[in-house]
Scaffold this active site. Sequence first.
Site, short mmCIF file in Angstrom:
data_model
loop_
_atom_site.label_atom_id
_atom_site.label_comp_id
_atom_site.label_asym_id
_atom_site.label_seq_id
_atom_site.Cartn_x
_atom_site.Cartn_y
_atom_site.Cartn_z
NE ARG A 1 25.51 46.02 30.74
CZ ARG A 1 25.45 44.95 29.96
NH1 ARG A 1 24.48 44.08 30.15
NH2 ARG A 1 26.34 44.75 29.02
CB ILE A 2 22.35 45.90 37.39
CG1 ILE A 2 21.71 46.31 36.07
CG2 ILE A 2 21.52 46.40 38.57
CD1 ILE A 2 20.41 45.60 35.77
CG ASP B 1 29.86 36.77 39.44
OD1 ASP B 1 30.19 35.72 38.85
OD2 ASP B 1 29.31 37.72 38.85
NE ARG C 1 15.35 38.55 32.84
CZ ARG C 1 15.57 39.84 32.67
NH1 ARG C 1 15.41 40.67 33.70
NH2 ARG C 1 15.93 40.32 31.50
CD GLU D 1 8.16 39.51 35.68
OE1 GLU D 1 8.70 40.05 36.65
OE2 GLU D 1 8.65 39.48 34.52
CG HIS E 1 9.97 43.36 35.06
ND1 HIS E 1 10.19 42.06 34.69
CD2 HIS E 1 11.14 44.00 34.81
CE1 HIS E 1 11.40 41.91 34.22
NE2 HIS E 1 12.02 43.08 34.29
CB ILE E 2 8.29 49.43 37.72
CG1 ILE E 2 8.57 49.33 39.24
CG2 ILE E 2 6.87 49.03 37.39
CD1 ILE E 2 7.76 50.31 40.07
N GLY F 1 13.56 48.71 35.63
CA GLY F 1 14.20 49.16 34.40
C GLY F 1 13.56 50.43 33.87
#
Length: 286
Positions: free
Chosen positions: A104-105, A126, A197, A225, A244-245, A247
Site C-alpha cells: 500500500r505504501i 514484486d 523493515r 533496530e 523509525h519516524i 510512520g
Amino acid sequence: MTGWGSPPLTRTVLDRAPRLRAVVHAAGSVKWLVTEEVWARGIVVSSAAEANAGPVADFTLAAIALAAKDALPMAAAYADGRWPAFAERRGADGRTVGVIGASRIGRRVMAGLRASAAGYRVLLYDPYVGAEDIERMGVNGVNDVMGVERVERLADLCRAADIVTVHAPETPETHRLLDGGHLALIPDGGTVINTARGSIVDTEALERECASGRLSAWLDVTDPEPLERGRLLFRLPNVVVTPHIAGAQGSEGRRLGMWAVQEVGRWTRGERLVGEVRREELGRLG
C-alpha cells in the site's frame, strides 16, 4: 481497540475477554499482535495500516526528491568548503526510481512519482504482481500507477535504478533481499532508501558501499533496530539514519485514532471493515 504497546492477544489475554468479537488496531502491522487463538475464536481483525501509509509515502517521496538532487553529496562538498560547479549537479528530471514491493505504501510512492513533473522512470519489482495487475492497481481507488514498468528480476531493477526504495513486507523470503550482490549492481552515485523493515537490506553490505562513497542511503529502519551506538553509518556524510519516524508521529497519530473510531462505527453498523486483515493474508503483510 489496540495500538503500539498492546499485549499480544494470547489465549490468556483472550480468556479474560470472552465477549470480544473484533480487534481494531490503531497502528500498522498486526503480526506481533495476533495469534492463532484469535483466528480460532473467529475474532475479526482490522488495521489502520492504510492511514499509516500516508506519512510513510510522504517521507519516502521527500527522500527520493532529495536523493535525486544529490543533496547529501552536495551538502558534504559544501561543508568541506567547496561550491559544486553546475556541471557536477544533477536534477530529478528523468531519473530512474526502482520500487521494491507494490505494498500500500509502495503504490502510493509510485503514484506520487508518476504525478511528479520530473518525469521519473518508475520500475517495480514484486514477484506477486503480474503485468496485468499494474493496470488494476490504484491508490484511493484511482488507477494512477499506470506507466510503471514491471521487471522480472531484482537484479534488473538494481542495474537500472538511480534510486532504490524498499516497500516489501518482512517475511522469510525478503530477509536480506537487497543483499551485497544486489547492492553492488546499483550504479555509482545511486541511493538506497528504506522505510519498510531493516531486515530486508543487508546492513553491513550497505555500510561498506556507503563508506566507499559509491552509494548514499536514507534509512528510517535498520537491522538491528535500534542500531548500535558508534556504527559507521551514523558518521557517514552520505547517509541519513532516522529512528523509525516515517510512520505516523506526534500530531499524525490523530489520523490513526480517527480511522479506528470510524472503523468501529462501521463494525457496529454491520458494514464492511475497510482495514480487515484476513488470516491468509497475514504472511504477506508488513
